[in-house]
Design a protein around this motif. Structure first.
Motif, short mmCIF file in Angstrom:
data_model
loop_
_atom_site.label_atom_id
_atom_site.label_comp_id
_atom_site.label_asym_id
_atom_site.label_seq_id
_atom_site.Cartn_x
_atom_site.Cartn_y
_atom_site.Cartn_z
N ASN A 1 -23.94 30.64 46.15
CA ASN A 1 -24.37 29.60 45.22
C ASN A 1 -23.16 29.08 44.46
O ASN A 1 -22.28 29.87 44.09
CB ASN A 1 -25.40 30.15 44.23
CG ASN A 1 -26.69 30.53 44.93
OD1 ASN A 1 -26.92 31.69 45.25
ND2 ASN A 1 -27.53 29.54 45.21
N GLN B 1 -30.53 23.32 45.89
CA GLN B 1 -30.42 24.72 45.51
C GLN B 1 -28.98 25.13 45.18
O GLN B 1 -28.72 26.29 44.88
CB GLN B 1 -30.95 25.61 46.65
CG GLN B 1 -32.42 25.37 46.96
CD GLN B 1 -32.91 26.20 48.12
OE1 GLN B 1 -32.30 27.20 48.49
NE2 GLN B 1 -34.03 25.79 48.72
N SER C 1 -26.63 25.66 47.15
CA SER C 1 -26.33 26.80 48.00
C SER C 1 -25.63 26.38 49.28
O SER C 1 -25.72 25.23 49.71
CB SER C 1 -27.62 27.56 48.35
OG SER C 1 -28.44 26.78 49.22
#
Lengths: 110, 114
Positions: free
Chosen positions: A24, A71, A73
């Motif tokens: 992340n 996200q 990510s």
């Protein structure tokens, strides 16, 4: 300031099993993203990188990663792990300056 | 094509001693980086060179660390005097140019300060 978090310090998988390593990032815009692998006593080797375009990127050694903006990510995946994949994996974000996560150590069980 | 070369690979010194690391980047790579990697952590940038110019040295502890890149090729990183907390792996990397290009890493120098 940009930052990278790799939530899993250590992962163990059986040879032939699938693998997913999480990453992340924190950055104000879309950064450039990288995954590197480091074998013991060696420098880091680039597995793959994301700059723009297709959010699923293919790398060397059968690895791929998917960028998910919503996200924040950039997770690394491999469908079937080999014993030689045992190493430490680093995610990095670059916006002029590179910032690395603290890495995930992968152990492969026979 | 030769990769990034670093020497020595290992160095053990006593605290307060000086130490120097050498790096030869890939031919034609204008950008050179020095990183420090502590045990269990990712690399942290110490200094970045564009040719001969140090353009980002904000993380370099300037009271004891110095670096140079003469003629825009080889580079040397020096610590004087070394402290116990300097024990780490020092990595050199190079890339074609600044920005988001792939960095090519050397094998590193593992420093142990006793």
């Amino acid at each position: 300031a940009q930052s990278v978090t790799q939530p899993d310090i250590h992962i163990t998988v059986s040879e032939g099993a699938s693998l997913e390593l999480r990453c992340n990032y924190s950055y104000g815009a879309t950064p450039y993203l990288f995954w590197y692998v480091q074998s013991p006593g060696q420098g880091l080797q680039l597995l793959l990188k994301y700059f723009s375009g297709d959010t699923l990127v293919q790398g060397i050694k059968g690895f791929e990663a998917e960028f998910k903006r919503s996200q924040s990510s950039f997770n690394l995946r491999k469908p079937s792990v080999h014993w030689s994949d045992a190493a430490e994996y680093f995610c990095a974000v670059s916006a002029g300056k590179s910032t690395f996560g603290d890495g995930t150590t992968l152990t492969v069980k026979p | 094509e030769a990769g990034v070369v670093q020497s020595p690979r290992y160095k053990i010194i006593e605290k307060k001693q000086p130490v120097a690391f050498w790096c030869n980047p890939i031919s034609g790579h204008n950008t050179l980086y020095w990183y420090r990697q502590n045990l269990g952590q990712g690399p942290e940038l110490l200094i970045r060179y564009e040719n001969e110019e140090a353009v980002d040295d904000s993380q370099l502890p300037k009271d004891r660390f110095s670096a140079e890149r003469l003629k825009g090729v080889d580079s040397t990183l020096k610590i004087q005097p070394a402290e116990l907390g300097d024990s780490a792996v020092y990595l050199c990397a190079s890339s074609l140019r600044r920005g988001h290009n792939e960095q090519f890493f050397g094998p590193g120098t593992r420093l142990t300060v006793l």
